[in-house]
Design a protein around this motif. Structure first.
Motif, PDB file in Angstrom:
ATOM      1  N   ARG A  17       3.108   5.875  -2.888  1.00  0.00           N
ATOM      2  CA  ARG A  17       4.276   6.665  -3.269  1.00  0.00           C
ATOM      3  C   ARG A  17       4.288   6.918  -4.770  1.00  0.00           C
ATOM      4  NH1 ARG A  17       9.071   6.567  -0.374  1.00  0.00           N
ATOM      5  NH2 ARG A  17       9.916   7.608  -2.220  1.00  0.00           N
TER       6      ARG A  17
ATOM      7  N   ARG B 152       0.833  -1.209   0.000  1.00  0.00           N
ATOM      8  CA  ARG B 152       0.000   0.000   0.000  1.00  0.00           C
ATOM      9  C   ARG B 152       0.867   1.258   0.000  1.00  0.00           C
ATOM     10  NH1 ARG B 152      -3.495  -2.788   4.109  1.00  0.00           N
ATOM     11  NH2 ARG B 152      -2.309  -1.622   5.663  1.00  0.00           N
ATOM     12  N   ARG B 153       1.908   1.262   0.800  1.00  0.00           N
ATOM     13  CA  ARG B 153       2.809   2.412   0.846  1.00  0.00           C
ATOM     14  C   ARG B 153       3.498   2.620  -0.494  1.00  0.00           C
ATOM     15  NH1 ARG B 153       7.199   1.971   5.119  1.00  0.00           N
ATOM     16  NH2 ARG B 153       7.794   3.907   4.080  1.00  0.00           N
TER      17      ARG B 153
ATOM     18  N   ALA C  21      -5.387   2.809   0.877  1.00  0.00           N
ATOM     19  CA  ALA C  21      -5.218   2.677   2.328  1.00  0.00           C
ATOM     20  C   ALA C  21      -6.217   1.703   2.935  1.00  0.00           C
ATOM     21  CB  ALA C  21      -5.364   4.045   2.993  1.00  0.00           C
TER      22      ALA C  21
ATOM     23  N   GLU D 253      10.294  -3.453   5.249  1.00  0.00           N
ATOM     24  CA  GLU D 253       9.760  -2.087   5.188  1.00  0.00           C
ATOM     25  C   GLU D 253      10.879  -1.054   5.234  1.00  0.00           C
ATOM     26  OE1 GLU D 253       5.825  -1.117   7.028  1.00  0.00           O
ATOM     27  OE2 GLU D 253       6.272  -2.940   8.189  1.00  0.00           O
TER      28      GLU D 253
ATOM     29  N   ASP E 183      11.601   2.751   1.060  1.00  0.00           N
ATOM     30  CA  ASP E 183      11.825   4.105   0.546  1.00  0.00           C
ATOM     31  C   ASP E 183      12.930   4.124  -0.500  1.00  0.00           C
ATOM     32  OD1 ASP E 183       9.851   5.062   2.172  1.00  0.00           O
ATOM     33  OD2 ASP E 183      11.206   5.703   3.771  1.00  0.00           O
TER      34      ASP E 183
END
Length: 841
Positions: A323, A318-319, A372, A460, A464
């Motif tokens: 992004r 989801r992240r 989300a 996780e 990024d």
């Protein structure tokens, strides 16, 4: 429940395992055949040489055949295989897969030790070791070379250690299974039983001993930092080792931080006709920083929400998806598709949707809000969302981008590639694999369709960094429309594959073949267009080196490209794939390494067969029934669809959503479905003209809490109730229906023709001992039948030529010569072995 045999143990040989569950014992003799796995790697710059050693031990009182399904890096080239037993070393030979299996089966039936290594997916392999005598250890070693991807000043050495359970769609096929895994073979995944080893639940004692060491040589570059992201490691000088006690339940990932440089390495062939007449090159071009104005683009984001994505993977997915949406500009258009067994998109019911919309603040907010709320559930039906994405991107003059976020745990990779390859032409495909045991082979192949990037996210903490890489790829590249020319050497056409584009911070790496002496001034010239459309050129002078890994890494990349084109529908490539594999000594899906001992070790062959269970990948949720330290042995086909292998427990579905599958959709389809012909993804699956050397029931293969409970140890499904034991399966190869016959005049035999030619061939072989005059008469009769058959087909050059030879032969003709010619021609046209699906040869 019937127990065939139990290895005798003295009281002093075993003791209860504290808190492990009823009946669980510790024994030095072990309960499973795989005793240890040792990985030793030598990293030199952007390549690694690896030796994988697997030790099998027979703890039973009868001869054993052990099977182990395990992963290797998807871009690794397996170049050697050896077996060691009783002080004797046997080097493996690389052969066409059917011939290698025949050699192995014959040796095992004769009581000789033998081992065979086969590739079932680019990153899934199977080793079988036959006739391990009681108390004996047999060691097998694989040697491989692998390239290391490099980006933003860091190279990554990734070594997978477990094959995760995969979603198996389709209808179960009738007949025996191709392997001994928990999933039944289906029309969508005809070799499902080969890639689904039984799963060992947490708490089972006596795990496989794992050792892994990586010796790092920066090859003259300054090594600034070494990081391991998933395992605890110890560093001793330039060697990094796993800490004791680590398990085979997740990928090993090591990141090496140093500055790469532009270079051209030339490796002449060692056995060429002259000094450096042909060879292999490795080109690495590090781009210079430069402005890159983003162009308007169409982006379709496809998100996997299937049951295997439960837990941290769904959060990370989801992240990642959010992004990507947030980085779009107002000039872009986008769509979001989420899938499990159905495809959904942002929007209210009845609104339609799923179309490309402008990336306005409102639309981006709406998409992020939808993402989300997504939870994991259901199966992994990936074909439809990819086809929808291709349709959305099909009629656009813009830069077209598809981003797939998934763990990739599917078994029907070839079917997905065949259905989507043509429709994704011209689309840049990027894949984001989220898992600690990700299906990297499939995701890399899919990204290769559009010269895109495959980014693997094992935690996780890595998300990024990985999404920054994807963001740059979605943005405008620095250089496009690349072409390669030689100066002092001649790059062979078609040997470099897709050149792709040059992106900021990402070196362009190209492997290829060249012809020429490649002297001291030999160089290549790389040309393209920069972001402003101006000509761009870079000249790189080569350096000669003796590095066999360059040749094998190129051969593996070439084989993977050919195999992907085969999977996408080009069936004419099989012969080229086999010849390339054998010429360069690199394992592929159409070949196998086989090692056969000359000594007889077990009269009558193995009496017991065991498929080694694998760990459940770390981070996957286990069913409630996992409390007892039992093994989930492979299930019979009739039970498989209803209660598949253990998988993450599904979350509750939202109101109105489709119900979740019993175990997140992992299974072989609805029970009782009728079997049909293999799909067009696997044409050439013909009736088996050769009898199976292993036909017959398989002795119990799994192991439970006792040393030799086999399949008599009840498997425990996610619901917790034991599954009644079903009849044992046959190891004979399934006989799926063949594809339809070809039109008359095509020259390619169809089903009926192959059946008739196989019967003619059988008659010839049965009459081989007759006197020459009698054989000439039979050959003359055969010629008349073949001539009539050619007329019926509307023309068939091979049949007509053979019929003419046989009809014109007089009484004084050489019967032996004609006989051999007829046999060779009929063998080629009926193709009883070559045309069988390569995973069942």
């Amino acid at each position: 429940m019937t127990i065939n045999s139990i290895t005798p143990l003295r009281p002093d040989e075993c003791e209860p395992v504290p808190d492990a569950g009823l009946g669980a014992l510790v024994t030095e003799r072990g309960n499973l055949p795989l005793e240890s796995v040792d990985v030793a790697a030598e990293v030199a710059g952007l390549a690694a040489g690896v030796t994988v050693t697997q030790c099998f031990r027979n703890a039973f009182d009868v001869a054993l055949e052990a099977t182990y399904v395990f992963p290797l890096p998807d871009r690794a080239a397996v170049t050697a295989f050896r077996m060691e037993a009783d002080g004797h070393v046997v080097e493996g030979a690389l052969k066409e897969r059917g011939r290698a299996r025949a050699d192995y089966d014959r040796a095992v039936a004769e009581g000789r030790r033998a081992a065979i290594a086969e590739e079932d997916r680019p990153d899934v392999f199977t080793i079988r070791v036959g006739n391990i005598v009681p108390g004996e250890r047999v060691t097998v070693r694989l040697t491989l070379d692998q390239p290391l991807p490099y980006e933003d000043g860091a190279a990554t050495f990734r070594f997978p250690l477990v094959v995760a359970p995969r979603y198996i769609p389709g209808t179960p096929l009738d007949g025996g299974q191709a392997g001994d895994g928990w999933a039944a073979d289906t029309d969508a995944v005809p070799d499902a039983s080969r890639i689904t080893p039984p799963v060992l639940l947490p708490g089972f004692p006596h795990p496989v001993r794992l050792s892994l060491a990586v010796a790092v040589d920066a090859a003259g570059l300054e090594l600034r930092e070494v990081r391991s992201s998933l395992h605890t490691v110890l560093q001793d000088g330039r060697t990094v080792r796993l800490a004791p006690g680590e398990r085979l339940d997740r990928d090993f990932v090591l990141r090496l931080h140093f500055d790469a440089s532009t270079a051209l390495t030339l490796v002449p062939d060692p056995d060429g006709p002259g000094d450096g007449d042909e060879g292999t090159f490795a080109l690495s071009v590090v781009p210079e920083p430069g402005p890159s104005a983003p162009a308007p683009k169409d982006v379709v984001l496809v998100l996997d929400r299937s049951g295997s994505m439960t837990g941290w993977k769904m959060v990370a997915a989801r992240r990642a998806a959010a992004r990507i949406v947030d980085t779009l500009t107002g000039d872009d258009r986008f769509a979001v598709l989420a899938f499990d067994t159905v495809v959904e998109h942002p929007g209210r019911p009845g609104e339609g949707g799923g179309e490309l919309v402008r990336a306005t603040d409102r639309n981006r907010y709406r998409a992020v809000e939808y993402l989300a709320r997504l939870e994991a559930r259901g199966g992994t039906e990936m074909v439809e969302p990819l086809e929808r994405a291709a349709a959305l991107l099909g009629d656009s003059s813009r830069d077209r981008v598809l981003v797939l976020v998934t763990d990739g745990q599917v078994g029907d990779e070839d079917r997905i590639l065949e259905r989507t390859a043509g429709r994704l032409a011209g689309v840049r495909v990027h894949t984001v694999g989220i898992d600690q045991a990700v299906n990297a082979g499939f995701l890399g192949r899919l990204a290769g369709l559009g010269a895109g990037r495959c980014e693997l996210v094992e935690s996780e903490d890595r998300l990024d960094e990985a999404m920054e890489h994807i963001h740059r790829r979605i943005g405008a590249p620095l250089v496009t429309d690349l072409s390669l020319a030689g100066d002092g050497l001649d790059p062979l056409p078609g040997s470099t594959g897709r050149l792709g584009s040059v992106y900021p911070g990402v070196p362009l790496t190209v492997h290829g073949r060249y012809r020429g002496a490649a002297g001291a001034s030999a160089s290549v010239v790389l040309r393209g267009l920069d972001a402003a459309g101006r000509p761009w050129e870079r000249r790189i002078t080569g350096t000669r080196a003796h590095n066999p890994a360059v040749r094998s890494i190129w051969a593996r990349a070439r084989l993977r490209d050919l195999e992907d084109r085969y999977a996408a529908g080009d069936r004419s490539l099989e012969e080229e794939i086999v010849s390339t594999s054998l010429e360069y000594g690199v394992l592929c899906r159409f070949t196998a390494f086989v090692a056969v001992d000359s000594r007889v070790a077990a009269e009558g062959g193995p009496e017991h067969r065991v498929i080694q269970p694998v760990e459940l990948p770390r981070g996957w949720e286990t069913p409630a029934a996992a409390a007892a330290p039992m093994l989930l042995a492979s299930m019979p086909p009739t039970m498989n669809a209803a209660m598949p292998a253990p998988m993450p427990a599904p979350r509750a579905a939202a109101p109105g959503a489709p119900p979740a599958s019993p175990a997140p959709g992992y299974g072989a389809g609805a029970p009782g479905g009728s079997a049909g012909a293999l799909p067009e993804a696997f044409p050439g699956a013909l009736p088996d003209a050769f009898p199976d050397t292993e036909a017959g029931p398989v002795p119990d293969t799994g192991i439970g809490a006792f040393p030799d409970a086999g399949r008599d140890a009840f498997p425990v499904p996610p619901g917790g109730a034991p599954v009644p034991r079903a009849p044992m399966r046959s190891r004979s190869v399934p006989r799926p229906a063949s594809p339809a016959g070809v039109p008359a005049g095509s020259g390619a035999p169809g089903d009926a023709l192959r059946t008739q030619l196989a019967e003619e061939l059988r008659r010839l072989r049965a009459a081989e001992s007759l006197p020459p005059a009698e054989r000439l008469r039979l050959l003359s009769d055969l010629g008349s039948r073949l001539a009539a058959l050619a007329v019926f087909l509307g023309g068939h050059p091979e049949l007509e030529a053979l019929a003419g030879e046989l009809a014109s032969a007089g009484p004084g003709a050489d019967a032996d010569v004609l006989w051999r010619q007829a046999v060779r021609t009929l063998e080629a046209l009926s193709e009883p072995e070559r045309r069988r699906p390569f995973w069942k040869r």
